[in-house]
Design a protein around this motif. Structure first.
Motif, PDB file in Angstrom:
ATOM      1  N   PHE A  82     -57.955  -9.903   4.952  1.00 40.26           N
ATOM      2  CA  PHE A  82     -58.873  -9.515   6.025  1.00 40.26           C
ATOM      3  C   PHE A  82     -58.738  -8.025   6.339  1.00 40.26           C
ATOM      4  N   LEU A  83     -57.506  -7.534   6.479  1.00 43.84           N
ATOM      5  CA  LEU A  83     -57.293  -6.132   6.806  1.00 43.84           C
ATOM      6  C   LEU A  83     -57.738  -5.218   5.665  1.00 43.84           C
ATOM      7  N   ALA A  84     -57.502  -5.650   4.437  1.00 45.49           N
ATOM      8  CA  ALA A  84     -57.931  -4.842   3.286  1.00 45.49           C
ATOM      9  C   ALA A  84     -59.454  -4.725   3.241  1.00 45.49           C
ATOM     10  N   ASP A  85     -60.145  -5.780   3.662  1.00 46.50           N
ATOM     11  CA  ASP A  85     -61.612  -5.738   3.702  1.00 46.50           C
ATOM     12  C   ASP A  85     -62.103  -4.872   4.858  1.00 46.50           C
ATOM     13  N   GLN A  86     -61.406  -4.968   6.002  1.00 51.62           N
ATOM     14  CA  GLN A  86     -61.826  -4.238   7.194  1.00 51.62           C
ATOM     15  C   GLN A  86     -61.546  -2.747   7.100  1.00 51.62           C
ATOM     16  N   ARG A  87     -60.345  -2.418   6.661  1.00 52.62           N
ATOM     17  CA  ARG A  87     -59.921  -1.020   6.622  1.00 52.62           C
ATOM     18  C   ARG A  87     -59.028  -0.812   5.397  1.00 52.62           C
ATOM     19  N   PRO A  88     -59.628  -0.613   4.225  1.00 57.94           N
ATOM     20  CA  PRO A  88     -58.838  -0.475   2.995  1.00 57.94           C
ATOM     21  C   PRO A  88     -57.831   0.675   3.088  1.00 57.94           C
ATOM     22  N   GLY A  89     -56.630   0.434   2.581  1.00 56.75           N
ATOM     23  CA  GLY A  89     -55.617   1.480   2.539  1.00 56.75           C
ATOM     24  C   GLY A  89     -55.112   1.907   3.896  1.00 56.75           C
ATOM     25  N   GLY A  90     -55.159   1.012   4.876  1.00 55.83           N
ATOM     26  CA  GLY A  90     -54.754   1.358   6.227  1.00 55.83           C
ATOM     27  C   GLY A  90     -53.254   1.308   6.439  1.00 55.83           C
ATOM     28  N   THR A  91     -52.866   1.451   7.699  1.00 56.48           N
ATOM     29  CA  THR A  91     -51.453   1.419   8.068  1.00 56.48           C
ATOM     30  C   THR A  91     -51.241   0.359   9.142  1.00 56.48           C
ATOM     31  N   ALA A  92     -50.045  -0.220   9.165  1.00 56.80           N
ATOM     32  CA  ALA A  92     -49.769  -1.275  10.132  1.00 56.80           C
ATOM     33  C   ALA A  92     -48.296  -1.295  10.505  1.00 56.80           C
ATOM     34  N   TYR A  93     -48.062  -1.593  11.769  1.00 53.73           N
ATOM     35  CA  TYR A  93     -46.711  -1.913  12.226  1.00 53.73           C
ATOM     36  C   TYR A  93     -46.615  -3.428  12.203  1.00 53.73           C
ATOM     37  N   VAL A  94     -45.699  -3.964  11.411  1.00 53.57           N
ATOM     38  CA  VAL A  94     -45.636  -5.404  11.159  1.00 53.57           C
ATOM     39  C   VAL A  94     -44.385  -6.012  11.768  1.00 53.57           C
ATOM     40  N   ILE A  95     -44.586  -7.078  12.522  1.00 48.87           N
ATOM     41  CA  ILE A  95     -43.480  -7.926  12.963  1.00 48.87           C
ATOM     42  C   ILE A  95     -43.583  -9.206  12.153  1.00 48.87           C
ATOM     43  N   TYR A 118     -53.066  -0.763  12.902  1.00 46.12           N
ATOM     44  CA  TYR A 118     -52.916  -2.116  13.434  1.00 46.12           C
ATOM     45  C   TYR A 118     -51.461  -2.415  13.796  1.00 46.12           C
ATOM     46  N   VAL A 119     -51.303  -3.275  14.774  1.00 44.66           N
ATOM     47  CA  VAL A 119     -50.051  -4.006  14.968  1.00 44.66           C
ATOM     48  C   VAL A 119     -50.328  -5.419  14.461  1.00 44.66           C
ATOM     49  N   VAL A 120     -49.521  -5.872  13.511  1.00 46.98           N
ATOM     50  CA  VAL A 120     -49.719  -7.185  12.900  1.00 46.98           C
ATOM     51  C   VAL A 120     -48.514  -8.067  13.222  1.00 46.98           C
ATOM     52  N   LEU A 121     -48.764  -9.127  13.944  1.00 51.56           N
ATOM     53  CA  LEU A 121     -47.704 -10.045  14.355  1.00 51.56           C
ATOM     54  C   LEU A 121     -47.755 -11.318  13.522  1.00 51.56           C
ATOM     55  N   GLY A 122     -46.613 -11.673  12.942  1.00 50.63           N
ATOM     56  CA  GLY A 122     -46.508 -12.912  12.184  1.00 50.63           C
ATOM     57  C   GLY A 122     -45.317 -13.719  12.654  1.00 50.63           C
ATOM     58  N   GLU A 123     -44.980 -14.743  11.885  1.00 49.57           N
ATOM     59  CA  GLU A 123     -43.821 -15.560  12.215  1.00 49.57           C
ATOM     60  C   GLU A 123     -42.539 -14.879  11.748  1.00 49.57           C
ATOM     61  N   THR A 124     -41.475 -15.083  12.493  1.00 52.67           N
ATOM     62  CA  THR A 124     -40.151 -14.634  12.059  1.00 52.67           C
ATOM     63  C   THR A 124     -39.109 -15.549  12.682  1.00 52.67           C
ATOM     64  N   ARG A 125     -37.989 -15.672  12.026  1.00 49.49           N
ATOM     65  CA  ARG A 125     -36.924 -16.547  12.536  1.00 49.49           C
ATOM     66  C   ARG A 125     -36.266 -15.956  13.770  1.00 49.49           C
ATOM     67  N   THR A 126     -36.282 -14.619  13.881  1.00 45.11           N
ATOM     68  CA  THR A 126     -35.617 -13.961  15.005  1.00 45.11           C
ATOM     69  C   THR A 126     -36.516 -12.860  15.551  1.00 45.11           C
ATOM     70  N   TYR A 127     -37.288 -13.174  16.587  1.00 44.56           N
ATOM     71  CA  TYR A 127     -38.127 -12.154  17.211  1.00 44.56           C
ATOM     72  C   TYR A 127     -37.241 -11.172  17.967  1.00 44.56           C
ATOM     73  N   SER A 128     -37.450  -9.885  17.687  1.00 45.68           N
ATOM     74  CA  SER A 128     -36.652  -8.824  18.302  1.00 45.68           C
ATOM     75  C   SER A 128     -37.370  -8.283  19.540  1.00 45.68           C
ATOM     76  N   PHE A 129     -36.656  -8.222  20.662  1.00 46.58           N
ATOM     77  CA  PHE A 129     -37.255  -7.657  21.868  1.00 46.58           C
ATOM     78  C   PHE A 129     -37.611  -6.190  21.649  1.00 46.58           C
ATOM     79  N   GLU A 130     -36.793  -5.504  20.869  1.00 46.08           N
ATOM     80  CA  GLU A 130     -37.075  -4.097  20.548  1.00 46.08           C
ATOM     81  C   GLU A 130     -38.383  -3.965  19.774  1.00 46.08           C
ATOM     82  N   ALA A 131     -38.590  -4.853  18.799  1.00 41.10           N
ATOM     83  CA  ALA A 131     -39.821  -4.805  18.005  1.00 41.10           C
ATOM     84  C   ALA A 131     -41.035  -5.153  18.858  1.00 41.10           C
TER      85      ALA A 131
END
Length: 259
Positions: A82-95, A118-131
């Protein structure tokens, strides 16, 4: 229900349909084996963005499933596409974990916390409060907010775990910005899956165990929908929704003779 064309392609959820609490659902490996032998196109879908398709293939293999890596479609892959279609070659901060970061790299995205698109939020075993704090500040500064899936909880052997939807709600509360969810029940997840196997909605069925994600998503994408009773939703709960699946069955084992 209107008459539908014969099913030529199958989409199936994983947890609650093929696998339950770390064990294969009785008859599920045989169902997949019959699908593979039939030559019909199929994909195993999951909203979980932690694992790569290769990771999931290995997990399923250990449980007796013969599923090719290319037959697994995750919310992470759908989000990256989806992101590649919306904004090819973009940048993202990923959790997120390898499933998401690998998918983002594969579509040519640069992962950065410096003025990302973009900020892209996904699943993780340990969500960081700092992130999470970093995500809030980047969204406040103008980054667009994307989340792989809206699931508030996920399954584990010990019970429910907070999932991406819960963390997204926390970030939204702090920023006043709602995310765009790509995974189920967004029908975009179904459409991206259909495109991946070059299938048509009129001849595709979606098998799921949740009325509020799998069945809703399949319904809105125009697919035949099959609710199995081996996961979240019961027959009684299904009757409470304003929409209905095409049919309700005990498990995927009941579909083996149809393939």
């Amino acid at each position: 229900m209107r008459d539908r064309k014969p099913v030529e392609s199958w989409l199936t959820d994983m947890d609650g349909v093929l696998v339950h609490e770390g064990q294969p659902v009785p008859g599920a490996p045989e169902f997949i084996s019959r699908l593979r032998g039939s030559g019909k196109r199929f994909l195993v879908l999951t909203n979980n963005s932690i694992y790569t398709p290769r990771d999931l293939q290995a997990r399923l293999t250990r449980m007796g499933f013969d599923v090719p890596e290319e037959s697994i479609w995750t919310a992470a892959l759908a989000t990256a596409q989806f992101l590649a279609d919306q904004r090819p070659g973009g940048t993202a901060y990923v959790i997120g974990e390898a499933g998401l970061t690998t998918a983002m790299h594969a579509v040519g995205y640069i992962l950065s916390d410096f003025s990302p698109d973009y900020v892209v939020l996904g699943e993780t075993r340990t969500y960081s409060f700092e992130a999470i704090t970093k995500a809030v500040r980047l969204i406040d500064a103008g980054a667009r907010f994307i989340c792989t899936n809206p699931d508030p909880t996920g399954p584990s052997a010990e019970g429910a775990l907070p999932a991406a939807g819960s963390v997204a709600a926390m970030i939204s509360k702090a920023t006043g910005v709602e995310p765009y969810f790509v995974g189920k029940p967004n029908p975009m997840m179904m459409r991206s899956a259909l495109n991946t196997i070059e299938a048509h909605s009129e001849t595709t069925a979606m098998i799921g165990d949740r009325m509020d994600t799998d069945i809703l998503c399949g319904l809105e994408a125009g697919l035949e929908t099959v609710l199995v009773l081996t996961g979240i939703s019961s027959r009684a709960e299904a009757e409470r929704y304003p929409y209905r699946p095409s049919r309700i069955i005990g498990s995927v084992a009941d579909l083996i003779d149809e393939i």
